[in-house]
Write an enzyme that holds these catalytic residues in place. Structure first.
Site, PDB file in Angstrom:
ATOM      1  CE1 TYR A 178      73.623  -3.532  20.356  1.00 17.36           C
ATOM      2  CE2 TYR A 178      74.604  -1.259  21.882  1.00 17.36           C
ATOM      3  CZ  TYR A 178      74.373  -2.621  21.270  1.00 17.36           C
ATOM      4  OH  TYR A 178      73.179  -3.021  22.390  1.00 17.36           O
ATOM      5  CD  GLU A 218      70.405  -4.447  20.672  1.00 21.62           C
ATOM      6  OE1 GLU A 218      69.628  -6.009  20.682  1.00 21.62           O
ATOM      7  OE2 GLU A 218      71.381  -5.101  21.314  1.00 21.62           O
TER       8      GLU A 218
END
Ligand code: GDP
Ligand code: MN
Length: 396
Positions: A118, A206
């Site tokens: 991530y 993101e």
């Protein structure tokens, strides 16, 4: 302003970030063309069909599917385009899918060790610095990781005046447990990602997941990008990426009318001038046992036209059981606002919900008289508490 995955990836790619390559399609036929083209360009045998909507968790909702041949590309694209995709991040009705991204398959068949990370870049308001947030636990909900295994989330703070230092990119790669070629690729990836963030007037990047293939490529598989609305005037190319089908229709209309409006779930519509007063008014509504149906700041010029537009916007929401108008007449005179309300009401014919108007400030007494003598179903108040009591009375 939020972007679609494919648009976010375009921006990433323009700054040299490695991405999972794809072509957007609006029909199954276009999806087939896209798949063939991708096979020519990348050599990919399999393809992934990904719904393009402004919501995450598409995989869980059935909006991301692997196609192992051209017929499957066509069938899956046919299923996904036009569907109402429900994900953990949408409402129960879901979001209508208008287009899909057909991508190369980057999780090689038989790849025994694909790793998913991530990574996001955003502003840390507490420190006034930019921040790269990253984790070894990619591919899943970052909120869940934060809750259950917070020690697996790392932060790298970047002074915007200095920029990302090479040792910081290396620290990211190190904390992700990488070595050799993968380490090198990750430092390149992080540098390019930060450069993209810094130079695109974005407020959020993101990437979940960032993929490490077994042959040590580092690839952005997903992209959530938000561009700062206040920068769109100088970012015509990004501004053109706006997809208003993804936005709340009432909010879009309000923006066009120059009103600041945010749709909420409650039952009391509010019309206020000034964001601070709007926040206080929403508290007041809660105290009176209601829930605000919206945030609405009509701004400095609360004339009849703006008031009418605001009423119309509020009344589009079927949950609205009452409207509270709370306006402070500092520069704008209360009697003019009151006249605006009366005119707007008359123009609109009937309004089927009770309206409570609190006007305070210059000529508040004249304004109250105007409202009281209008013969309309509008209750006036001067004190804050008085207004709250009247809201409570009409709700019960
Ligand atoms: P999200 O569910 O909206 O976050 O969409 P993502 O773009 O993150 O995709 C969801 C999941 O689909 C990923 O976590 C992967 O597991 C899977 N996926 C994405 N791209 C590929 C691919 O190229 N091949 C395979 N086999 N799976 C993929
Ligand atoms: Mn994702």
């Amino acid at each position: 302003m939020n972007l679609h995955e494919y648009q976010g990836k375009e921006i990433l790619n323009s700054f040299g970030v490695e991405i999972q390559r794809g072509i957007v399609a609006t029909t199954p036929e276009e999806a087939v063309e896209a798949a063939k083209k991708l096979t020519e360009e990348t050599g990919t045998g399999w393809h992934v069909i990904k719904a393009q909507v402004h919501a995450g968790g598409r995989g869980k909702g059935g909006g991301v599917k692997l196609a192992k041949n051209i017929q499957e590309v066509k069938d899956i694209a046919g299923d996904i385009i036009g569907m109402n995709l429900v994900t953990p991040q949408t409402s129960a009705e879901g979001k209508k899918v208008h287009q899909v991204l057909v991508t190369e398959d980057v999780y090689y068949p038989g790849d025994s060790e694909p790793e998913e990370y991530y990574m996001s870049v955003l502003l840390n308001r507490a420190t006034g610095k930019n921040m790269i947030m990253y984790s070894t636990e990619g591919g899943m909900d970052i909120e869940t990781v934060a809750e259950e295994t917070p020690h697996l989330i790392f932060h790298e703070e970047i002074d915007p005046a200095v920029g990302l230092m090479p040792f910081q990119a290396r620290r990211v790669a190190f904390n992700l447990g990488l070595s050799g070629q993968a380490f090198k690729q990750m430092t390149k990836f992080v540098s390019a990602l930060y450069k993209a963030y810094e130079n695109s007037d974005s407020s959020l990047f993101e990437i979940n997941p960032v993929l490490k293939t077994s042959d040590d490529k580092i690839i952005a598989v997903d992209a959530k990008v938000s561009i700062d609305d206040n920068a769109l005037f100088r970012r015509k190319d990004y501004a053109a990426m706006r997809d208003i089908r993804e936005e709340n229709a009432t909010e879009v209309e309000a923006k066009e009318a120059g009103l600041s409006y945010v749709d909420l779930d409650g039952n009391v519509g509010c019309m206020v001038n000034g964001a601070g007063l709007a926040m206080a008014t929403m508290d007041l509504i809660k105290q009176a046992g209601g829930e605000p149906a919206n945030f609405l700041d009509v701004g400095g010029t609360a004339d009849a036209e703006r008031v009418e537009t605001a009423f119309k916007l509020i009344l589009k929401d079927p949950n609205v059981k009452a409207i509270l108008v709370n306006i402070f007449g500092g520069i704008v005179r209360c009697d003019r606002v009151a006249q605006g309300i009366v005119d707007a009401y008359k123009n609109m014919g009937t309004i089927n919900v009770p309206i409570i108007v609190r006007l305070q400030g210059t000529n508040a007494d004249i304004a109250k008289e105007l409202i009281d003598n209008s013969g309309l179903d509008v209750q006036s108040a001067i004190e804050f508490q008085e207004a709250a009591d009247k809201v409570q009375a009409v709700l019960s």
